[in-house]
Design a protein around this motif. Structure first.
Motif, PDB file in Angstrom:
ATOM      1  N   GLY A  67     -12.361   6.432   1.592  1.00 37.76           N
ATOM      2  CA  GLY A  67     -10.909   6.474   1.729  1.00 37.76           C
ATOM      3  C   GLY A  67     -10.410   5.505   2.783  1.00 37.76           C
ATOM      4  O   GLY A  67      -9.452   4.774   2.576  1.00 37.76           O
ATOM      5  N   PHE A  68     -11.099   5.492   3.886  1.00 38.05           N
ATOM      6  CA  PHE A  68     -10.653   4.657   4.989  1.00 38.05           C
ATOM      7  C   PHE A  68     -10.678   3.183   4.594  1.00 38.05           C
ATOM      8  O   PHE A  68      -9.733   2.432   4.847  1.00 38.05           O
ATOM      9  CB  PHE A  68     -11.559   4.916   6.199  1.00 38.05           C
ATOM     10  CG  PHE A  68     -11.222   4.101   7.400  1.00 38.05           C
ATOM     11  CD1 PHE A  68      -9.907   3.973   7.800  1.00 38.05           C
ATOM     12  CD2 PHE A  68     -12.207   3.482   8.126  1.00 38.05           C
ATOM     13  CE1 PHE A  68      -9.589   3.235   8.920  1.00 38.05           C
ATOM     14  CE2 PHE A  68     -11.891   2.749   9.249  1.00 38.05           C
ATOM     15  CZ  PHE A  68     -10.584   2.618   9.643  1.00 38.05           C
ATOM     16  N   HIS A  69     -11.773   2.765   3.952  1.00 30.34           N
ATOM     17  CA  HIS A  69     -11.864   1.357   3.605  1.00 30.34           C
ATOM     18  C   HIS A  69     -10.872   0.993   2.512  1.00 30.34           C
ATOM     19  O   HIS A  69     -10.372  -0.125   2.477  1.00 30.34           O
ATOM     20  CB  HIS A  69     -13.296   1.025   3.199  1.00 30.34           C
ATOM     21  CG  HIS A  69     -14.213   0.918   4.374  1.00 30.34           C
ATOM     22  ND1 HIS A  69     -14.841   2.014   4.914  1.00 30.34           N
ATOM     23  CD2 HIS A  69     -14.549  -0.130   5.140  1.00 30.34           C
ATOM     24  CE1 HIS A  69     -15.551   1.623   5.964  1.00 30.34           C
ATOM     25  NE2 HIS A  69     -15.395   0.325   6.123  1.00 30.34           N
ATOM     26  N   LEU A  70     -10.590   1.971   1.649  1.00 29.92           N
ATOM     27  CA  LEU A  70      -9.561   1.684   0.643  1.00 29.92           C
ATOM     28  C   LEU A  70      -8.213   1.478   1.314  1.00 29.92           C
ATOM     29  O   LEU A  70      -7.444   0.596   0.917  1.00 29.92           O
ATOM     30  CB  LEU A  70      -9.475   2.835  -0.356  1.00 29.92           C
ATOM     31  CG  LEU A  70     -10.540   2.830  -1.442  1.00 29.92           C
ATOM     32  CD1 LEU A  70     -10.425   4.083  -2.280  1.00 29.92           C
ATOM     33  CD2 LEU A  70     -10.390   1.608  -2.329  1.00 29.92           C
ATOM     34  N   VAL A  71      -7.951   2.285   2.315  1.00 29.21           N
ATOM     35  CA  VAL A  71      -6.670   2.138   3.006  1.00 29.21           C
ATOM     36  C   VAL A  71      -6.601   0.795   3.715  1.00 29.21           C
ATOM     37  O   VAL A  71      -5.609   0.066   3.637  1.00 29.21           O
ATOM     38  CB  VAL A  71      -6.474   3.307   3.991  1.00 29.21           C
ATOM     39  CG1 VAL A  71      -5.327   3.017   4.926  1.00 29.21           C
ATOM     40  CG2 VAL A  71      -6.223   4.591   3.234  1.00 29.21           C
ATOM     41  N   LEU A  72      -7.699   0.429   4.377  1.00 27.95           N
ATOM     42  CA  LEU A  72      -7.735  -0.876   5.038  1.00 27.95           C
ATOM     43  C   LEU A  72      -7.509  -1.984   4.029  1.00 27.95           C
ATOM     44  O   LEU A  72      -6.740  -2.929   4.245  1.00 27.95           O
ATOM     45  CB  LEU A  72      -9.091  -1.069   5.713  1.00 27.95           C
ATOM     46  CG  LEU A  72      -9.379  -0.257   6.955  1.00 27.95           C
ATOM     47  CD1 LEU A  72     -10.788  -0.545   7.428  1.00 27.95           C
ATOM     48  CD2 LEU A  72      -8.397  -0.602   8.041  1.00 27.95           C
ATOM     49  N   SER A  73      -8.204  -1.854   2.903  1.00 30.57           N
ATOM     50  CA  SER A  73      -8.095  -2.872   1.873  1.00 30.57           C
ATOM     51  C   SER A  73      -6.672  -2.935   1.334  1.00 30.57           C
ATOM     52  O   SER A  73      -6.125  -4.030   1.131  1.00 30.57           O
ATOM     53  CB  SER A  73      -9.100  -2.535   0.786  1.00 30.57           C
ATOM     54  OG  SER A  73      -8.717  -3.063  -0.421  1.00 30.57           O
ATOM     55  N   GLY A  74      -6.097  -1.762   1.122  1.00 29.02           N
ATOM     56  CA  GLY A  74      -4.723  -1.727   0.609  1.00 29.02           C
ATOM     57  C   GLY A  74      -3.761  -2.405   1.549  1.00 29.02           C
ATOM     58  O   GLY A  74      -2.874  -3.148   1.120  1.00 29.02           O
ATOM     59  N   ASP A  75      -3.961  -2.195   2.846  1.00 28.11           N
ATOM     60  CA  ASP A  75      -3.080  -2.843   3.807  1.00 28.11           C
ATOM     61  C   ASP A  75      -3.169  -4.362   3.689  1.00 28.11           C
ATOM     62  O   ASP A  75      -2.173  -5.071   3.767  1.00 28.11           O
ATOM     63  CB  ASP A  75      -3.449  -2.408   5.219  1.00 28.11           C
ATOM     64  CG  ASP A  75      -2.959  -1.008   5.519  1.00 28.11           C
ATOM     65  OD1 ASP A  75      -2.081  -0.539   4.777  1.00 28.11           O
ATOM     66  OD2 ASP A  75      -3.461  -0.397   6.471  1.00 28.11           O
ATOM     67  N   LEU A  76      -4.422  -4.847   3.509  1.00 30.06           N
ATOM     68  CA  LEU A  76      -4.592  -6.295   3.413  1.00 30.06           C
ATOM     69  C   LEU A  76      -3.996  -6.826   2.115  1.00 30.06           C
ATOM     70  O   LEU A  76      -3.411  -7.915   2.090  1.00 30.06           O
ATOM     71  CB  LEU A  76      -6.080  -6.642   3.497  1.00 30.06           C
ATOM     72  CG  LEU A  76      -6.668  -6.447   4.895  1.00 30.06           C
ATOM     73  CD1 LEU A  76      -8.158  -6.635   4.863  1.00 30.06           C
ATOM     74  CD2 LEU A  76      -6.038  -7.432   5.859  1.00 30.06           C
ATOM     75  N   TYR A  77      -4.161  -6.075   1.051  1.00 28.37           N
ATOM     76  CA  TYR A  77      -3.550  -6.493  -0.220  1.00 28.37           C
ATOM     77  C   TYR A  77      -2.046  -6.627  -0.040  1.00 28.37           C
ATOM     78  O   TYR A  77      -1.428  -7.576  -0.506  1.00 28.37           O
ATOM     79  CB  TYR A  77      -3.823  -5.459  -1.308  1.00 28.37           C
ATOM     80  CG  TYR A  77      -5.134  -5.613  -2.025  1.00 28.37           C
ATOM     81  CD1 TYR A  77      -5.503  -6.836  -2.580  1.00 28.37           C
ATOM     82  CD2 TYR A  77      -5.982  -4.540  -2.177  1.00 28.37           C
ATOM     83  CE1 TYR A  77      -6.704  -6.969  -3.251  1.00 28.37           C
ATOM     84  CE2 TYR A  77      -7.184  -4.660  -2.840  1.00 28.37           C
ATOM     85  CZ  TYR A  77      -7.552  -5.879  -3.377  1.00 28.37           C
ATOM     86  OH  TYR A  77      -8.719  -6.008  -4.043  1.00 28.37           O
TER      87      TYR A  77
END
Lengths: 143, 1316
Positions: B476-486
């Protein structure tokens, strides 16, 4: 400097989370604490390592992130204490000492007959005590 | 462990690290190929991939092996150079955007549950475009000069047969300086294998010319290296291919043109043969040859101990490595390059052992040379070679990590190489199920480029999900990080996708801080895409965020309303969480047979009313039989049902309403305005910011029953139900509150932070039928409409709690609307909110009947008859305070009737009283504030319909008033028997004004009952010198109370009446006003209630007396206009008139005796009269004592009381009265005797007399004393001991009484004088 301490219940629900920074990084610290639970689970459930450290409550360094070090502690009732610090060279003895004091404070807080087990810790006394412990972190080693 | 070649990484390497071929062609060649919609390379590519080429290969060692899969990569010469960074970036962005657009369809569907996600295989949820993206990333660093596997191993030169001077063209093509820089700047050997291809387009004909050119070519370039390729031999362009080989390679292009439409089967066969021939007969042998050649060279120069030492020494001696590591240091002729080429060729031909040994050899050299990029490249290849050999995993990982770190240290120059290395490394780890480590690698790959980092972080997150055990939180955390970058790169669709996946982790947890963040951002991003439905759905989740900080709450609300605004329409949200509705507090108020005069009355608990109405309302079954008997057939069936429904006991009801499925409540409606149903809904604002809620109204459904068959009302009920059809009209859609069916009220509130508001909503039905309250709707901040359905969740919640029966809950919101009924409206006029205790008033009850149907049989009951009573109607006409005064002809007979009526506590209006339309009934009420404190008065009025055909035959009107009664005068009485006379008492009245400002005028004291006479002990003026009792003042009065003799002695009666005004004593000196008559209705009535009320407090045997004190209030401002005096009455009941003893006695004898003491002592005879006032026989013993504990000798005028002393006092207690003895001057009489001395008189005769007294009888006991000297003596030194003789005693009734006691003697003074 300790930036965050957290108490997480045995169902991985946050019971108490307190940051000690000025910046508005509550969300980030929530994430870090939340993620560290994965590591705690891994440590606890890994049968290889649980041999000699079966009764050891201190879990040690959970994982280093870019700027933080996260330490964990697991009580007998499966309540987790998480410590997030920015100090890069932290002595294990200090952290152990910190967790011991923190555990005592927690036990006192939940021994309050008005505390509902499994609910968030709202005691102001606990918060004050924790902040005192946090402030004194690392000082004892210096002296 | 699977074969490394079959893993994902293995396949990737077999695809990527293959021999590269440089293609040179003339424009005419390209033109011919374009006819098929393909370029030359595209045409050839499908035939460069050999599944089973089956070529024997012999590399360095002599053992040949067969090569199965083989692949060539074709590049135009222009492409053989390092790709432009910007172009590569653009391509990557396109890949991502394209993938994002493809995913848009999935965005609307719900995110899968995390558990199901884990169960599915990797391919199902990892986005399919990751490999494409990774390949683009890897391609971005191709044709680097430090690696040889991208360097072309051969050159394919193609010239069209239409070209002029084809031979020259072949030579020109290779000789132009457009060749790639790799060949020109010496990074690779420019002498590479050339293969000459003459492309002939069959549509141009002239095959003979082509063959001629081929012959010429063979002569010029050698026979083996030339080939003729004929294409486009198909005559019409409708050539169809069963399996289009190009479809796989160009699947992303438009499909409107059929690829290879001009290529016949023969042409395709020829293409295949050409490439097969090229690879198996030319490329592979050439590579074999080169490997063997290089291997020999390397062995000669570098292998062996001697060479190694030499090499080491030589490298040590080489001082100062070049400043710029990127400068060309290793040309194609250098040994290092040759070793590298050897390794790469061996790798490409699958001789991994050979490749590894060479890489190892070269890697130390590069390291010593500090040529870090080369070193990293070699390390990378070593890792891959280890992997393909499936040997030491640790070494493989070490090499990859080493390469990665080395690349990373190079800074920006090596970053993209590092990325490629990382991708391979991660794939390697994934192939070995080390997903967690792979995730770490992906995390390390993510660098400064946000878009790449986003993809890498997303890949890392999937690795966390796939690792064992699952690391969901990191996922979940990495998805959130990734989403922020997207989001940072404006890839909103990808951002939403990642966040939605992350949501599945956080959805069920208590980590609300994170969850709110995720929900909020998803909502915001959906709004950016214009998908407002989804956006609102997600933002709604975070609205009730009471746990967030105030700033965050404001942010959430602001964005929510912005999204709402952007949609441009008002949204209806079924589960709007703002404000929160507290369900258990929802309260429904409606009127069926119970009606309420005020909202306050409606809020009183039902059981209060029920207990009040208990005796008054006829039992329900009785009602039913009544109307059934009277009009069984005429009633419409509907009424029958509804009535049955009210009764709640008949089996008919359960049958009929089982069909509809709900029990209904009955609500009636009037013609000129229906009666409203009120629903109290409590709204709570959980936020710290104020909310404004408007347009709160109920949602109702109204269904009208159509009854076609009213005539067969006596038929079977079940049959009738089947004919019924229901028409449901819902107005939930529109806002018009005035519909033809019912009227709704609208309320708007503004809520402060954390406030809870109870909103009362009403619905007024207009048409008969069934009304159902479905829910409530409201508008938040004027933009969002929230809807909350009641029944579903209320019922579920309440049933789950189990506190109420579900049956009762179910009918909560169903109402049967029936025809109009009369409904009385009642009000009590002038009922004060605050009164002083004792205030006696006349009030008026007004009952109004707005309906045309009159009502009858009115009854009324009051919860506190002490306070409120119904008066006679005549009282209405008379003037109030005056009517209480004594009239000349006061009839005593009515009093008994009143008391009987009061005991019943239900007040029946006279039979003739009916209230018809618009003619209000005025009825007087007596009100008296009986006790201080807050009091709630409940009044219920029962009435029946004049028209018997109504569904409801009776109704009750419930009224409720709250009063505050302040303390006013406090009256206490103290009664003691008069010592000098039998049957006479002294009464001391103490009155204290407890008010703060009010002044009272004490007017009259009355004694209730016929058997008492009351008289003032002193004249009025001395008792009440001030006339008024100011606030805080106290007053004491003394009265003489005398028990009247039997009724038979008439003349005695009359005389006492004449003197004392019978039992009433006027206390004021104002003679103008008459006394109040305590025997008429209000006073007597209230006295009765007081008596009943106070009876509980005092349990006393012996006779008691009741007093009524009447006073009038006096306004403070005397100068002002004379206001009507208010009358106050105070009732003191059961004042005990005797002590605890049942006996009375009196000593009779001479008061003064003259005796000659010189002769003898004096004997005085006395008589004691004993009277037993109790109902039982008493045994009495009289003890005379010679030594008295306290003897006081006083003068003879002891009975006169000093004027300073008000009232009566017990003399024996007032020893200081002795001072008055000197006034008389007769004699000192003051013989102070020590207690031990002999008393001046002695009792003669028996010292103890015992006798029995029958009930209510008297006896006389003779007594005698002897006096030895003159003086005044107090004969109080005797005691009476009494015992109740229990003859028939059960013991139980005497339990509370005192069975025996001792009385001190009364003082009786006797004066003995010396006879002269």
């Amino acid at each position: 400097m300790i930036v965050c301490v957290a108490v997480v219940g045995h169902q991985n629900n946050p019971l108490y989370i307190q940051s000690f920074t000025e910046a508005d990084d509550a969300l980030k610290l929530h994430h870090i604490v939340h993620c560290s639970l994965d590591v705690v689970d891994e440590r606890v459930n890994n049968p290889k390592k649980s041999g000699p450290t079966l009764n050891e409550t201190f879990l040690g360094l959970l994982y280093p992130t870019e700027n933080y070090k996260v330490y964990g502690y697991l009580t007998n009732t499966k309540v987790k204490f998480i410590l997030v610090t920015t100090d890069l060279d932290v002595r294990d003895a200090d952290v152990r000492n910190f967790f011991r004091k923190f555990h005592a404070a927690y036990v006192d807080a939940v021994s309050n007959p008005f505390h509902v087990p499994g609910k968030k810790i709202t005691s102001r006394t606990f918060a004050e005590r924790v902040s005192t412990i946090v402030k004194s972190f690392g000082l004892s080693s210096a002296s | 462990m699977v074969d490394p070649a079959n893993t994902k990484l293995g396949r990737m390497l077999l695809d990527e690290i293959t021999p590269a071929v440089m293609v040179l062609r003339t424009p005419l060649v390209e033109e011919s190929c374009r006819k098929n919609g393909l370029s030359l390379i595209e045409m050839l590519t499908p035939f460069c991939n050999f599944i089973n080429i089956d070529v024997p290969v012999r590399t360095a060692n002599d053992q040949p092996y067969r090569l199965r899969k083989f692949k060539l990569r074709l590049f135009y010469s222009a492409e053989i150079r390092q790709p432009n960074i910007e172009v590569a970036k653009e391509r990557l962005k396109q890949v991502i955007t394209h993938a994002g657009d493809k995913d848009i369809t999935d965005l609307c569907s719900d995110a899968p549950e995390i558990e199901s996600l884990i169960a599915t295989s990797e391919q199902d949820f990892v986005p399919s475009w990751f490999p494409v993206f990774n390949k683009e990333l890897i391609d971005a660093v191709s044709f680097s000069e430090h690696e040889a596997f991208d360097h072309p191993v051969a050159c394919l030169v193609a010239v069209s047969s239409r070209d002029k001077d084809p031979i020259d063209k072949f030579v020109d093509l290779f000789n132009t300086n457009q060749l790639p820089s790799l060949l020109n700047d010496g990074a690779m050997d420019p002498k590479i294998l050339k293969y000459f291809l003459l492309v002939h387009d069959n549509q141009d004909g002239m095959l003979e010319k082509a063959t001629g050119i081929l012959t010429e070519m063979r002569n010029t370039f050698g026979a083996n290296d030339c080939r003729l390729l004929c294409i486009n031999s198909s005559t019409d362009d409708t050539e169809e291919h069963q399996e289009n080989p190009w479809a796989y390679y160009k699947n992303n292009a438009s499909n409107d043109q059929q690829f290879g439409c001009l290529l016949s089967v023969d042409d395709i066969e020829e293409l295949r043969n050409t490439m097969q021939d090229f690879s198996s007969k030319h490329i592979i042998p050439q590579m074999e040859l080169k490997i063997r050649l290089l291997n020999q060279q390397v062995s000669a120069t570098r292998k062996g101990f001697r060479n190694q030492i030499k090499n080491l020494w030589w490298r040590k001696g080489k001082e100062d490595p070049p400043e710029n590591p990127n400068s060309q240091v290793y040309t194609f002729s250098s040994t290092e390059y040759q070793i590298r080429v050897l390794g790469d060729y061996a790798f490409m031909l699958r001789d991994y052992e050979l490749a590894l040994s060479n890489y190892r050899l070269i890697s130390t050299d590069y390291k010593l040379d500090k040529a870090w990029k080369h070193y990293a490249g070699v390390q990378e290849m070593m890792g891959l070679a280890y992997f393909m050999l499936d040997q030491s995993r640790k070494d493989a990982e070490y090499c990859m990590e080493n390469a990665f770190i080395t690349y990373s240290k190079l800074g920006s120059a090596g970053r993209r190489n590092a990325t490629r290395c990382g991708i391979w490394w991660a794939e390697m780890l994934k192939a070995r199920d080390q997903y967690k480590d792979a995730a770490g690698v992906y995390f390390r790959i993510s660098g400064e480029e946000p878009l790449h980092s986003a993809v890498m972080l997303e890949q890392a997150s999937y690795c966390y999900l796939l690792s064992t055990p699952n690391m969901l939180r990191k996922y979940g955390f990495h998805l959130v990080l990734s989403g922020d970058l997207y989001k940072e790169c404006d890839q909103i669709k990808h951002a939403i996708r990642t966040y939605r996946s992350a949501l599945s982790v956080f959805k069920g947890t208590t980590w609300s801080h994170i969850r709110d963040h995720v929900h909020f951002h998803i909502g915001k991003w959906y709004a950016l895409l214009g998908m407002f439905d989804e956006a609102i759905k997600h933002v709604l989740e975070v609205l009730a965020c009471g746990h967030q900080s105030e700033a965050t709450q404001e942010l959430f609300m602001r964005d929510f309303f912005r999204i709402i605004k952007e949609t441009g329409k008002t949204f209806e949200v079924l589960r709007l969480q703002l404000p929160i509705i507290n369900f258990p507090l929802t309260k429904v108020v409606f009127e069926d047979h119970r009606t309420y005069a005020s909202p306050a009355a409606a809020s009183i608990r039902e059981n209060v009313w029920q207990s009040l109405e208990e005796d008054m309302v006829p039992s329900l079954s009785a009602v039913k039989t009544n109307w059934l008997e009277s009009q069984p057939k005429v009633l419409p069936k509907k009424y029958k049902e509804s009535n049955v429904c009210v009764s709640g006991v008949s089996p008919m009801r359960s049958m009929s309403w089982a069909f509809i499925g709900v029990r209904s409540r009955v609500v009636e409606l009037r013609r000129e305005g229906a009666e409203a149903i009120k629903v109290g809904v409590s709204f709570k604002n959980p936020l710290q910011i104020p909310l404004s809620v408007s347009n709160i109204s109920l949602i109702c459904e109204h269904s009208v029953e159509f009854e076609e068959t009213e005539s067969d009302a006596n038929g079977s009920l079940i049959d009738n139900q089947n004919d019924k059809e229901l028409r449901t009209v819902s107005i939930s859609g529109d806002f018009s509150l005035e519909t033809s069916l019912f009227t709704l009220s609208e309320v708007g509130i503004s809520m402060r932070r954390g406030e809870t508001i109870l909103v009362q909503l009403t619905v007024t039905p207009k048409i008969e039928g069934i009304l159902r309250i479905v829910g409530v709707r409201w508008k938040l901040s004027g933009s969002v409409v929230g809807i909350c359905k009641f029944n579903s969740d209320i019922i579920r919640k309440r049933v789950a709690k189990g506190k109420r029966k579900p049956k009762q809950v179910k009918d909560n919101l169903h109402f049967l609307v029936i025809k109009s009924l009369p409904r009385l409206e009642g009000v009590i006029h002038d009922l004060p909110k605050t009164v002083y205790a004792g205030d006696l008033r006349r009030l008026t009850l007004e009952l109004r009947n707005p309906s045309k149907i009159s009502v009858k049989n009115l009854k009324m009951r009051v919860s506190h008859p002490r306070f409120l009573n119904l008066a006679d109607q005549e009282v209405m006409d008379s003037e109030f305070p005056t009517c209480l005064r004594k009239q000349a002809n006061s009839s005593k007979s009515c009093t008994e009737v009143d008391v009987a009526r009061a005991a019943n506590s239900i007040f029946m209006f006279p039979e003739t009283t009916t209230i018809s339309w618009e003619k209000p009934l005025m009825w007087p009420l007596w009100f008296r504030a009986a006790a201080a404190g807050s009091i709630s008065l409940y009044i219920t009025i029962y009435y029946e319909m004049e028209d018997g055909s109504m569904v409801i035959t009776y109704r009750t009107l419930r009224m409720h008033y709250n009063l505050e009664v302040l303390p006013s005068l406090e009256v206490s009485f103290q009664t003691s028997p008069c010592p000098s006379r039998l049957q006479e008492f002294l009464v001391r009245m103490d009155v204290i004004n407890r008010t703060s400002a009010e002044t009272f005028q004490v007017h009259q004291l009355s004694c209730v009952g016929d058997q008492w006479d009351l008289a003032l002990l002193q004249p009025v003026e001395s008792v009440c010198p001030l006339e008024f009792l100011m606030a805080g003042q106290a007053l004491s009065c003394f009265f003489k109370l005398k028990k009247r003799k039997t009724q038979g002695s008439a003349e005695d009666n009359i005389s006492s009446l004449a003197t004392s005004g019978r039992a009433d004593v006027r206390l004021g000196d104002d003679d103008s006003r008459g006394l109040f008559d305590t025997t008429i209705s209000p006073l007597l009535l209230f006295h009765h209630h007081e008596k009943v009320h106070q009876e509980r407090l005092e349990k006393e045997h012996g006779s008691t007396v009741d007093f009524i004190l009447l006073s009038e209030s006096r306004s403070d401002s005397d100068a002002g206009l004379p206001r009507t005096k208010e009358v106050f009455s105070y009732h003191a009941c059961h004042c005990r008139i005797a002590s605890t003893s049942p006996i009375w006695w009196l000593i009779n004898g001479p008061r003064s005796v003259r005796h000659d003491f010189s002769a003898s002592f004096c004997e005085i005879n006395l008589t004691m009269t004993l009277h037993n006032s109790s109902e039982v026989a008493v045994s009495v013993r009289v003890n005379t004592l010679d030594s008295t504990p306290l003897v006081s000798l006083v003068s003879s005028t002891a009975s006169s009381v000093s004027g300073n002393e008000l009232g009566w006092h017990d003399i024996s207690n007032l020893s200081d009265l002795k001072v008055t003895s000197d006034v008389m001057g007769t004699r000192t009489g003051r013989v102070t005797l020590p207690p031990e001395s002999v008393s001046p008189f002695i009792w003669s005769g028996s010292s103890s007399t015992r006798l029995n007294l029958d009930p209510l009888s008297s006896a006389e006991v003779p007594l005698q004393i002897c006096v030895f000297s003159p003086g005044t003596f107090d004969l109080s030194n005797y005691t009476l001991q009494w015992n109740i003789v229990s003859s028939n005693d059960g013991g139980e009734e005497n339990g509370s009484r005192v069975s025996s006691g001792t009385c001190q003697g009364h003082s009786y003074h006797i004066t003995v004088l010396q006879k002269e």
